[in-house]
Design a protein around this motif. Structure first.
Motif, PDB file in Angstrom:
ATOM      1  N   VAL A 153       0.959  -1.102   0.077  1.00 25.61           N
ATOM      2  CA  VAL A 153      -0.008  -0.137  -0.102  1.00 25.61           C
ATOM      3  C   VAL A 153       0.734   1.326  -0.002  1.00 25.61           C
ATOM      4  CG1 VAL A 153      -1.921   1.049   1.401  1.00 25.61           C
ATOM      5  CG2 VAL A 153      -1.819  -1.424   1.262  1.00 25.61           C
ATOM      6  N   THR A 154       1.090   1.895  -1.236  1.00 24.01           N
ATOM      7  CA  THR A 154       2.086   2.976  -1.235  1.00 24.01           C
ATOM      8  C   THR A 154       1.708   4.261  -0.643  1.00 24.01           C
ATOM      9  OG1 THR A 154       1.064   3.654  -3.531  1.00 24.01           O
ATOM     10  CG2 THR A 154       2.769   1.913  -3.569  1.00 24.01           C
ATOM     11  N   GLN A 155       0.402   4.452  -0.514  1.00 26.48           N
ATOM     12  CA  GLN A 155       0.051   6.063  -0.123  1.00 26.48           C
ATOM     13  C   GLN A 155       0.752   6.953  -0.959  1.00 26.48           C
ATOM     14  OE1 GLN A 155      -2.937   5.169   1.330  1.00 26.48           O
ATOM     15  NE2 GLN A 155      -2.665   6.971   2.487  1.00 26.48           N
ATOM     16  N   ASP A 156       1.126   6.778  -2.174  1.00 28.43           N
ATOM     17  CA  ASP A 156       1.917   7.886  -3.165  1.00 28.43           C
ATOM     18  C   ASP A 156       0.862   8.479  -3.603  1.00 28.43           C
ATOM     19  OD1 ASP A 156       0.358   6.252  -5.043  1.00 28.43           O
ATOM     20  OD2 ASP A 156       2.265   5.729  -6.161  1.00 28.43           O
ATOM     21  N   ASP A 157       0.915   9.287  -4.318  1.00 24.95           N
ATOM     22  CA  ASP A 157      -0.068  10.605  -5.075  1.00 24.95           C
ATOM     23  C   ASP A 157      -1.305   9.793  -5.383  1.00 24.95           C
ATOM     24  OD1 ASP A 157       1.932  12.371  -3.965  1.00 24.95           O
ATOM     25  OD2 ASP A 157       2.573  13.132  -5.772  1.00 24.95           O
ATOM     26  N   SER A 158      -0.891   8.771  -6.211  1.00 27.09           N
ATOM     27  CA  SER A 158      -2.376   8.250  -6.715  1.00 27.09           C
ATOM     28  C   SER A 158      -2.767   6.914  -5.756  1.00 27.09           C
ATOM     29  CB  SER A 158      -1.636   7.585  -8.125  1.00 27.09           C
ATOM     30  OG  SER A 158      -0.712   6.339  -7.704  1.00 27.09           O
ATOM     31  N   ARG A 159      -2.086   6.926  -4.745  1.00 25.85           N
ATOM     32  CA  ARG A 159      -2.697   6.048  -3.980  1.00 25.85           C
ATOM     33  C   ARG A 159      -2.717   4.570  -4.319  1.00 25.85           C
ATOM     34  NH1 ARG A 159      -2.568  10.555  -2.180  1.00 25.85           N
ATOM     35  NH2 ARG A 159      -3.957  11.385  -0.548  1.00 25.85           N
ATOM     36  N   GLY A 178      18.634   4.979   3.521  1.00 28.08           N
ATOM     37  CA  GLY A 178      17.448   5.493   4.352  1.00 28.08           C
ATOM     38  C   GLY A 178      16.234   6.044   3.492  1.00 28.08           C
ATOM     39  N   LEU A 179      16.157   5.999   2.233  1.00 23.70           N
ATOM     40  CA  LEU A 179      15.334   6.371   1.432  1.00 23.70           C
ATOM     41  C   LEU A 179      14.811   5.242   0.428  1.00 23.70           C
ATOM     42  CD1 LEU A 179      16.619  10.010   0.251  1.00 23.70           C
ATOM     43  CD2 LEU A 179      14.984   9.442   2.106  1.00 23.70           C
ATOM     44  N   VAL A 180      13.467   5.221   0.027  1.00 20.05           N
ATOM     45  CA  VAL A 180      12.763   4.359  -0.950  1.00 20.05           C
ATOM     46  C   VAL A 180      13.738   4.875  -2.467  1.00 20.05           C
ATOM     47  CG1 VAL A 180      10.860   3.534  -2.208  1.00 20.05           C
ATOM     48  CG2 VAL A 180      10.933   3.987   0.377  1.00 20.05           C
ATOM     49  N   SER A 181      14.195   3.789  -2.896  1.00 23.87           N
ATOM     50  CA  SER A 181      14.534   4.202  -4.302  1.00 23.87           C
ATOM     51  C   SER A 181      13.815   3.723  -5.525  1.00 23.87           C
ATOM     52  CB  SER A 181      16.348   3.698  -4.548  1.00 23.87           C
ATOM     53  OG  SER A 181      16.306   2.122  -4.165  1.00 23.87           O
ATOM     54  N   ASP A 182      13.115   2.489  -5.106  1.00 25.78           N
ATOM     55  CA  ASP A 182      12.246   2.110  -6.428  1.00 25.78           C
ATOM     56  C   ASP A 182      11.009   1.355  -5.786  1.00 25.78           C
ATOM     57  OD1 ASP A 182      11.440   1.372  -8.865  1.00 25.78           O
ATOM     58  OD2 ASP A 182      12.929   0.205  -9.358  1.00 25.78           O
ATOM     59  N   VAL A 183       9.776   1.247  -6.238  1.00 24.30           N
ATOM     60  CA  VAL A 183       8.930   0.672  -5.935  1.00 24.30           C
ATOM     61  C   VAL A 183       8.086   0.329  -7.107  1.00 24.30           C
ATOM     62  CG1 VAL A 183       6.487   0.923  -4.737  1.00 24.30           C
ATOM     63  CG2 VAL A 183       8.242   2.474  -4.031  1.00 24.30           C
ATOM     64  N   ARG A 221      -9.924   4.736   3.459  1.00 29.41           N
ATOM     65  CA  ARG A 221      -8.988   5.321   2.908  1.00 29.41           C
ATOM     66  C   ARG A 221      -8.469   6.697   3.382  1.00 29.41           C
ATOM     67  NH1 ARG A 221     -10.597   1.411   0.308  1.00 29.41           N
ATOM     68  NH2 ARG A 221      -8.999   0.350  -1.013  1.00 29.41           N
ATOM     69  N   THR A 222      -9.597   7.562   3.626  1.00 28.70           N
ATOM     70  CA  THR A 222      -9.440   8.829   4.336  1.00 28.70           C
ATOM     71  C   THR A 222      -8.669   8.605   5.495  1.00 28.70           C
ATOM     72  OG1 THR A 222     -11.566   9.325   3.359  1.00 28.70           O
ATOM     73  CG2 THR A 222     -10.725  10.705   5.177  1.00 28.70           C
ATOM     74  N   ALA A 223      -9.135   7.546   6.592  1.00 28.05           N
ATOM     75  CA  ALA A 223      -8.526   7.477   7.778  1.00 28.05           C
ATOM     76  C   ALA A 223      -6.949   7.185   7.682  1.00 28.05           C
ATOM     77  CB  ALA A 223      -9.346   6.315   8.590  1.00 28.05           C
ATOM     78  N   LEU A 224      -6.802   5.984   6.745  1.00 28.15           N
ATOM     79  CA  LEU A 224      -5.428   5.917   6.523  1.00 28.15           C
ATOM     80  C   LEU A 224      -4.566   6.942   5.995  1.00 28.15           C
ATOM     81  CD1 LEU A 224      -3.329   3.408   6.639  1.00 28.15           C
ATOM     82  CD2 LEU A 224      -3.938   3.070   4.165  1.00 28.15           C
ATOM     83  N   ASP A 225      -4.952   7.581   4.993  1.00 24.93           N
ATOM     84  CA  ASP A 225      -4.671   9.048   4.656  1.00 24.93           C
ATOM     85  C   ASP A 225      -4.156  10.190   5.668  1.00 24.93           C
ATOM     86  OD1 ASP A 225      -4.390   8.583   2.058  1.00 24.93           O
ATOM     87  OD2 ASP A 225      -5.775  10.303   1.379  1.00 24.93           O
ATOM     88  N   ARG A 230       4.449   7.969   3.262  1.00 26.27           N
ATOM     89  CA  ARG A 230       4.122   7.460   1.631  1.00 26.27           C
ATOM     90  C   ARG A 230       5.588   6.553   1.323  1.00 26.27           C
ATOM     91  NH1 ARG A 230       3.447  13.037   0.190  1.00 26.27           N
ATOM     92  NH2 ARG A 230       3.190  13.181   2.422  1.00 26.27           N
ATOM     93  N   LEU A 231       5.223   5.668   0.355  1.00 30.80           N
ATOM     94  CA  LEU A 231       6.298   4.856  -0.169  1.00 30.80           C
ATOM     95  C   LEU A 231       6.375   5.057  -1.519  1.00 30.80           C
ATOM     96  CD1 LEU A 231       5.694   1.590   1.875  1.00 30.80           C
ATOM     97  CD2 LEU A 231       7.651   3.399   2.369  1.00 30.80           C
ATOM     98  N   ALA A 232       7.188   5.875  -2.082  1.00 37.91           N
ATOM     99  CA  ALA A 232       7.476   6.147  -3.332  1.00 37.91           C
ATOM    100  C   ALA A 232       9.071   6.599  -3.527  1.00 37.91           C
ATOM    101  CB  ALA A 232       6.833   7.418  -3.783  1.00 37.91           C
ATOM    102  N   PRO A 233       9.470   6.427  -4.723  1.00 39.90           N
ATOM    103  CA  PRO A 233      10.891   6.933  -4.806  1.00 39.90           C
ATOM    104  C   PRO A 233      11.302   8.256  -4.311  1.00 39.90           C
ATOM    105  CG  PRO A 233      10.324   6.112  -6.909  1.00 39.90           C
ATOM    106  CD  PRO A 233       9.090   6.331  -6.110  1.00 39.90           C
TER     107      PRO A 233
END
Ligand SMILES: [Zn+2]
Length: 433
Positions: free
Chosen positions: A10-16, A29-34, A336-340, A357-360
Motif C-alpha cells: 500500500v504505497t500511499q503515493d500521490d495516486s494511492r 534511508g530512502l526508498v529508491s524504487d517501488v 482510505r481517508t482514515a489511512l491518509d 508514503r512509499l515512493a521513490p
C-alpha cells in the motif's frame, strides 16, 4: 541496496497505488524504487532480496500527538473529566518526576509504537532531553516538543528564562539529528497567557524549531477563552500571530468554520485524537468539515494516560468509526481517508513531506502486517483489512530510516527484557500520591 518483496504494498503515493506482488527497494534511508516485484527485481539484479511473503507493506504510521513519558501513568487514573483528571491525578504526579524514569517510560512507549507499526510521532512533554535520548536510542523519527505553561517554577525550570535556556541547550545538542527535531509546545490557551504564547513563538523562531499546542479540545475551553480573552481559542491565538505553517494543533474538537478558515490560511495542521476525546467525553472533532476546509488532518493517540494505548492502527480504526457516528453518515470517513490521515496527514503535522508514503525519494519508514492471520483473511480489500480489522499485533517488521527496529517478535534497537524489568519502577512511582 535492499529489496523487500510482499504480496501487497500500500504505497500511499500521490495516486494511492495499491500493488499486488510488489517490491520496495531502499538505499541510504530512502526508498529508491517501488513497483511490481518482477520489475523491481529485474531493475536491480544482484540486490539483496527479503521476501516477506503473504504480508502487506505500508508506510509507517505517524502518531501526530502524544506524550510518550506518560506511559508511566497508564491505568493510574481513568474515567474522569479532563480538568478533574489533570488537576487531581496527573499534575500532582508529574510534579515529582524522577528524570531516570522519563527515559524508561519513553522507551516503553516507543516499544509499543515500533511493535504496532508506528514509525514517527509528535511528542509534547517536559524535560524533553530524556525523550530525545530515548528516541535516539529506539531509532524512531519524531518531533519532540517541550511543554510550557505560565506557572513557575515548573518541572523544566525555576523561571521562564531558565526553562528557555534549557530549550536552547537542547536545540544546540540535537541540531542536525537525522531523525529528530524539537518543538516549543505551549500547553493550551487555558494554561498560558498572551505573554507566554508570544515568548514561546519567539523562542521557536529563534532556535528554528516547530510549534504546537492543544487547541479547542472542549466546549469549556472555548467558553472560558471567550470569557477571559474575548475570542474563541483559534482567533485569539491568531490575533497574537503565533499560528504558522510549522504549527500542529492537537484535538480541534470544538472548531467552527471561521476557526478552520484561519487554520487553512495559516497552513496549520490539525490532529484528531478519537480515543482520548471519547474517553474524556470531550466530543468528536468534525473530521469531514476539517478536511473539506482544506486543513491537513492527522491522527494522534494522545498520551497513554488518556487513551490508554499508543497503537495507531487502533486509532485509525476509531477515527473512521467515530467520524461516521458523529456525522450520522457512514460515507463520511472511509478507510482510505482514515489511512491518509494516519500517514500523509501525519507527515504534514511533523513537517516531513518525505514521510507517510512509499515512493521513490520518500523515507524508508514502513511496516509489514502478516496477512496469514484469521482476522486478515481473505484479502478482498487490503486497505479495508488494515483499517477495520488489523489490531497491530499482526505487524512483523518495522523499519525506520532503512533500519529494522522490530522483526518477527524481536526488538532490534531495544532490550525488551531489560525494559520490562525497569517498568516495575514506573508502577512504584505512579502509585505514590
Ligand atoms: Zn495531549
Amino acid at each position: 541496496m535492499k529489496i523487500y518483496r510482499a504480496d501487497w504494498l500500500v504505497t500511499q503515493d500521490d495516486s494511492r497505488a495499491v500493488l499486488e506482488d510488489a517490491a520496495l527497494a531502499i538505499e541510504g534511508g530512502l526508498v529508491s524504487d517501488v513497483g511490481p516485484a518482477a520489475d523491481v527485481l529485474a531493475r536491480h539484479p544482484g540486490a539483496e532480496v527479503d521476501d516477506l511473503g503473504a504480508s502487506a507493506i505500508l508506510p509507517g504510521l505517524i502518531d501526530a500527538h502524544t506524550h510518550v513519558p506518560m506511559s508511566a501513568l497508564r491505568g493510574a487514573a481513568d474515567d474522569k473529566a479532563l480538568f478533574a483528571w489533570l488537576g487531581e491525578d496527573i499534575f500532582p504526579r508529574e510534579a515529582r518526576w524522577e528524570p531516570a524514569l522519563l527515559r524508561v517510560s519513553s522507551l516503553l512507549s516507543f516499544a509499543e509504537m515500533i511493535r504496532t507499526g508506528t514509525t514517527a510521532f509528535w511528542d509534547m512533554y517536559m524535560l524533553q532531553e530524556n525523550v530525545f535520548a530515548a528516541a535516539d536510542e529506539a531509532g524512531v523519527r519524531g518531533v519532540i516538543g517541550e511543554n510550557v505553561v505560565r506557572f513557575f517554577p515548573q518541572l523544566g525550570g525555576a523561571t521562564r528564562e531558565a526553562l528557555f535556556d534549557r530549550i536552547r541547550a537542547n536545540a544546540e545538542a540535537w541540531r542536525g539529528h537525522p531523525r529528530l527535531r524539537g518543538a516549543v509546545a505551549p500547553h493550551a490557551v487555558y494554561t498560558t497567557d498572551p505573554d507566554t504564547l508570544l515568548a514561546c513563538r519567539a523562542l521557536a523562531d529563534e532556535v528554528g524549531w516547530r510549534f504546537g499546542m492543544h487547541m479547542s479540545e472542549t466546549r469549556k475551553e472555548t467558553a472560558d477563552c471567550l470569557a477571559e480573552r474575548g475570542a474563541r481559542p483559534i482567533p485569539y491565538c491568531d490575533s497574537l500571530g503565533i499560528l504558522r505553517a510549522d504549527t500542529a494543533l492537537f484535538h480541534c474538537v470544538d472548531v467552527d468554520d471561521a476557526d478552520l478558515a484561519i487554520l487553512r490560511e495559516r497552513g496549520c495542521a490539525a490532529v484528531h485524537n478519537p480515543a482520548s476525546n471519547m474517553k474524556l467525553a470531550s466530543g468528536a472533532a468534525p473530521v469531514p468539515r476539517i478536511l473539506a476546509a482544506g486543513v491537513p488532518l492527522a491522527i494522534g493517540t494522545d498520551g497513554p494516560a488518556s487513551n490508554n494505548a499508543q497503537n495507531m492502527l487502533r486509532e485509525t480504526w476509531l477515527a473512521a468509526l467515530l467520524g461516521k457516528l458523529a456525522s450520522g453518515d457512514p460515507t463520511a470517513v472511509s478507510a482510505r481517508t482514515a489511512l491518509d490521515m494516519a500517514t500523509r496527514g501525519g507527515a504534514a503535522a511533523i513537517g516531513d513531506p518525505l514521510a507517510g508514503r512509499l515512493a521513490p525519494g520518500s523515507r524508508a519508514d514502513f511496516f509489514a502486517l502478516d496477512l496469514c492471520t484469521p482476522g486478515l483473511q481473505p484479502v478482498n480489500d487490503v486497505v479495508s483489512n488494515v483499517v477495520y480489522a488489523a489490531t497491530g499485533l499482526e505487524n512483523r517488521l518495522t523499519v525506520v530510516d532503512g533500519r529494522e527496529l522490530y522483526r518477527d517478535g524481536r526488538y532490534l534497537s531495544l532490550d525488551w527484557g531489560a525494559l520490562l524489568a525497569e517498568a516495575e519502577n514506573l508502577r512504584r512511582w505512579a502509585g505514590q500520591r
